[in-house]
Design a protein around this motif. Structure first.
Motif, mmCIF file in Angstrom:
data_model
loop_
_atom_site.group_PDB
_atom_site.id
_atom_site.type_symbol
_atom_site.label_atom_id
_atom_site.label_comp_id
_atom_site.label_asym_id
_atom_site.label_seq_id
_atom_site.Cartn_x
_atom_site.Cartn_y
_atom_site.Cartn_z
ATOM 1 N N LEU A 6 0.835 -1.200 0.000
ATOM 2 C CA LEU A 6 0.000 0.000 0.000
ATOM 3 C C LEU A 6 0.869 1.248 0.000
ATOM 4 O O LEU A 6 1.758 1.400 0.839
ATOM 5 C CB LEU A 6 -0.929 -0.001 1.219
ATOM 6 N N VAL A 7 0.588 2.128 -0.951
ATOM 7 C CA VAL A 7 1.296 3.400 -1.091
ATOM 8 C C VAL A 7 0.266 4.517 -1.004
ATOM 9 O O VAL A 7 -0.855 4.387 -1.524
ATOM 10 C CB VAL A 7 2.060 3.472 -2.422
ATOM 11 N N SER A 8 0.624 5.614 -0.349
ATOM 12 C CA SER A 8 -0.304 6.726 -0.161
ATOM 13 C C SER A 8 -0.751 7.299 -1.498
ATOM 14 O O SER A 8 0.053 7.486 -2.418
ATOM 15 C CB SER A 8 0.367 7.822 0.688
ATOM 16 N N ALA A 9 -2.063 7.595 -1.612
ATOM 17 C CA ALA A 9 -2.646 8.181 -2.823
ATOM 18 C C ALA A 9 -3.868 8.992 -2.411
ATOM 19 O O ALA A 9 -4.982 8.476 -2.375
ATOM 20 C CB ALA A 9 -3.023 7.096 -3.826
ATOM 21 N N PRO A 10 -3.700 10.272 -2.079
ATOM 22 C CA PRO A 10 -4.828 11.091 -1.607
ATOM 23 C C PRO A 10 -5.778 11.467 -2.730
ATOM 24 O O PRO A 10 -5.372 11.663 -3.880
ATOM 25 C CB PRO A 10 -4.133 12.327 -1.027
ATOM 26 N N THR A 11 -7.058 11.557 -2.390
ATOM 27 C CA THR A 11 -8.087 11.978 -3.340
ATOM 28 C C THR A 11 -9.264 12.536 -2.558
ATOM 29 O O THR A 11 -9.189 12.722 -1.336
ATOM 30 C CB THR A 11 -8.527 10.806 -4.223
ATOM 31 N N ILE A 12 -10.374 12.776 -3.244
ATOM 32 C CA ILE A 12 -11.599 13.283 -2.631
ATOM 33 C C ILE A 12 -12.746 12.369 -3.045
ATOM 34 O O ILE A 12 -12.897 12.037 -4.225
ATOM 35 C CB ILE A 12 -11.901 14.728 -3.066
ATOM 36 N N GLY A 13 -13.565 11.938 -2.071
ATOM 37 C CA GLY A 13 -14.683 11.077 -2.393
ATOM 38 C C GLY A 13 -15.427 10.654 -1.145
ATOM 39 O O GLY A 13 -15.268 11.234 -0.067
ATOM 40 N N ASP A 14 -16.243 9.625 -1.302
ATOM 41 C CA ASP A 14 -17.015 9.079 -0.187
ATOM 42 C C ASP A 14 -16.227 7.912 0.408
ATOM 43 O O ASP A 14 -16.121 6.838 -0.212
ATOM 44 C CB ASP A 14 -18.380 8.593 -0.687
ATOM 45 N N PRO A 15 -15.641 8.065 1.595
ATOM 46 C CA PRO A 15 -14.796 6.997 2.144
ATOM 47 C C PRO A 15 -15.564 5.715 2.419
ATOM 48 O O PRO A 15 -15.020 4.616 2.287
ATOM 49 C CB PRO A 15 -14.223 7.619 3.425
ATOM 50 N N VAL A 16 -16.838 5.822 2.815
ATOM 51 C CA VAL A 16 -17.627 4.627 3.128
ATOM 52 C C VAL A 16 -17.850 3.794 1.875
ATOM 53 O O VAL A 16 -17.663 2.567 1.868
ATOM 54 C CB VAL A 16 -18.965 5.023 3.779
ATOM 55 N N LEU A 17 -18.240 4.456 0.776
ATOM 56 C CA LEU A 17 -18.496 3.725 -0.466
ATOM 57 C C LEU A 17 -17.216 3.129 -1.037
ATOM 58 O O LEU A 17 -17.212 1.985 -1.517
ATOM 59 C CB LEU A 17 -19.149 4.653 -1.491
ATOM 60 N N LEU A 18 -16.111 3.896 -1.003
ATOM 61 C CA LEU A 18 -14.851 3.367 -1.515
ATOM 62 C C LEU A 18 -14.372 2.184 -0.678
ATOM 63 O O LEU A 18 -13.867 1.186 -1.215
ATOM 64 C CB LEU A 18 -13.793 4.464 -1.538
ATOM 65 N N GLU A 19 -14.532 2.298 0.640
ATOM 66 C CA GLU A 19 -14.138 1.183 1.508
ATOM 67 C C GLU A 19 -14.974 -0.055 1.205
ATOM 68 O O GLU A 19 -14.465 -1.187 1.178
ATOM 69 C CB GLU A 19 -14.305 1.601 2.966
ATOM 70 N N ARG A 20 -16.269 0.156 0.948
ATOM 71 C CA ARG A 20 -17.132 -0.987 0.628
ATOM 72 C C ARG A 20 -16.732 -1.627 -0.701
ATOM 73 O O ARG A 20 -16.749 -2.862 -0.843
ATOM 74 C CB ARG A 20 -18.586 -0.537 0.579
ATOM 75 N N SER A 21 -16.374 -0.819 -1.682
ATOM 76 C CA SER A 21 -15.980 -1.376 -2.973
ATOM 77 C C SER A 21 -14.702 -2.203 -2.855
ATOM 78 O O SER A 21 -14.603 -3.295 -3.430
ATOM 79 C CB SER A 21 -15.806 -0.253 -3.999
ATOM 80 N N VAL A 22 -13.713 -1.704 -2.101
ATOM 81 C CA VAL A 22 -12.474 -2.466 -1.909
ATOM 82 C C VAL A 22 -12.759 -3.741 -1.114
ATOM 83 O O VAL A 22 -12.214 -4.813 -1.407
ATOM 84 C CB VAL A 22 -11.410 -1.597 -1.207
ATOM 85 N N SER A 23 -13.626 -3.656 -0.106
ATOM 86 C CA SER A 23 -13.992 -4.841 0.669
ATOM 87 C C SER A 23 -14.662 -5.889 -0.217
ATOM 88 O O SER A 23 -14.410 -7.094 -0.071
ATOM 89 C CB SER A 23 -14.916 -4.449 1.827
#
Length: 421
Positions: free
Chosen positions: A302-319
């Motif tokens: 894992l390498v840092s990559a900042p962005t802007i978005g919905d953390p809950v939805l992105l976390e769910r997609s990765v899960s």
């Protein structure tokens, strides 16, 4: 990452090594076709499509003014010569005929010279005046085009500000005469009103569905758990209760997935600064117990990559990607790799896993709801078939894209690319 075609054990093959290097794993990088060389005529033909409407209006106005000024100066050029010739005096002399003829011939040549000199002087001044008129026409034409396009710019600015939260009260409300632009703005406002009704109906439907569908399932689960906790219950009754609990749990997951899919396909209501690395770390922590239960090893890079978005939805997609990678893995010594970072000017999350060989022509269909390899709605014990559909909806809502390619040695490599913010 996909459901096996049957319950038979996967054949052990020579396992491909884990991905290394920059995050462009086993799959090809984004297409970078070099454009074919174009001729000068083709480039000239493409120019109108590259000029903005503002400059096209400016050039059209300037060209018309320039053409009108040129026609006017050409007319003046012709009129001056005719006027000098018509006003030229006729000289009468008492000279002998031979001398009189010579004198008249001399006066005619002098008349032609005067006309030519006057036209030359007029032409020089006219060209200078025409250049000045052309420059002035360009400047005036640009301001006229800017003023004409101002209502369109107002519509564009309003459309860019619109979101699902401001759709209820924000309108263009263009003021002015009832011309074509006013009619266009009013039509756009009416369309926004209809969209607001549609979004409001969808919000109420999702909220009502969430309540009405989850409540009976929760009641069923509670009743079954109470029945199973009864020490006097027979073994047959407990076996039936456990089966019903599993069916109830699957229905709850299905409903939750459908509601999440409906939410993901709408515009993002939450936009926060986040780091994709932290999102992936949280998803890995949640999936690790599930992976250990199935005997799957999860490797992270894992390498840092900042962005802007919905953390809950992105976390769910990765899960979802990680859960699919674990569920549809090989029976023994399965492996999952997840990496985040920057690649090809985009934020990247990639998940690869060992598993059954996936035909390339089957990959794209896996992102459709309820789709699995070799089956649409059968062999559904491992899930509802909404995992990759939710991933695609979430990524598209963030302005990115998700692709998948078969992994060498079996399994899939799924790549999420999000734009820089």
């Amino acid at each position: 990452m996909i459901s096996p075609h049957s319950a038979r054990r996967a054949t052990r093959v020579q396992e491909a090594p884990p991905p290394k290097g920059p995050p462009a794993w086993d799959g090809p990088p984004p297409p970078t076709q070099r454009p074919a060389p174009r001729s000068t005529m083709e480039r000239v033909k493409e120019l109108p499509g590259k000029v903005s409407i503002r400059w096209r209006l400016t050039i059209t106005y300037s060209a018309l003014v320039f053409a009108a000024a040129a026609a006017l100066l050409f007319s003046v050029y012709a009129i001056v010569g005719n006027a000098i010739s018509a006003a030229w005096p006729i000289f009468e002399t008492n000279l002998p005929p031979t001398l009189d003829a010579q004198f008249q011939q001399y006066m005619q040549s002098f008349q032609k010279l005067a006309v030519q000199n006057a036209r030359d002087a007029l032409l020089t001044s006219s060209v200078m005046a025409l250049v000045g008129v052309g420059i002035l026409a360009l400047i005036i034409g640009y301001f006229i085009a800017d003023r004409a396009m101002r209502p369109v710019a107002q519509m564009t600015a309003t459309a860019r500000k619109l979101s699902e939260s401001t759709l209820a009260h924000q309108r263009i409300a263009l003021e002015g005469p009832n011309d074509e632009l006013k009619e266009l703005a009013d039509t756009f406002d009416a369309m926004l009103a209809r969209l607001n009704v549609a979004f409001d109906t969808q919000r109420r439907f999702v909220a009502n569905a969430s309540h009405e569908l989850r409540t009976p399932l929760t009641i069923n689960r509670t009743v079954l758990e109470i029945a199973l906790s009864d020490p006097e219950a027979s073994q047959d009754l407990k076996a039936l209760g456990r089966t019903l609990l599993e069916v109830n749990a699957r229905n709850e997951k299905l409903i939750e997935g459908l509601l999440l899919l409906a939410r993901s396909e709408r515009e993002l209501a939450v936009r926060k600064p986040l780091d994709v690395m932290e999102v992936a770390q949280t998803a890995v922590e949640q999936v690790t117990p599930f992976a250990e239960e199935h005997g799957v090893t999860v490797s992270t890079e894992l390498v840092s990559a900042p962005t802007i978005g919905d953390p809950v939805l992105l976390e769910r997609s990765v899960s979802n990607l990680l859960e699919n990678a674990v569920k549809y893995n090989i029976p023994e010594n399965g492996k999952v790799w997840i990496r985040t970072g920057m690649a090809d000017g985009a934020l990247v999350v990639q998940v690869a896993n060992t598993g059954q060989h996936v035909p390339a022509y089957e990959v794209n269909s896996l992102f459709e709801p309820f789709r699995r390899l070799h089956a649409d709605r059968v062999d559904s014990a491992k899930g509802s078939g909404l995992g990759l559909s939710i991933v695609r909806a979430v990524v598209q809502a963030h302005g990115g894209n998700v692709t998948a390619v078969p992994r060498d040695g079996g399994g899939l490599v799924v790549t999420i690319r999000l734009p820089l913010r």
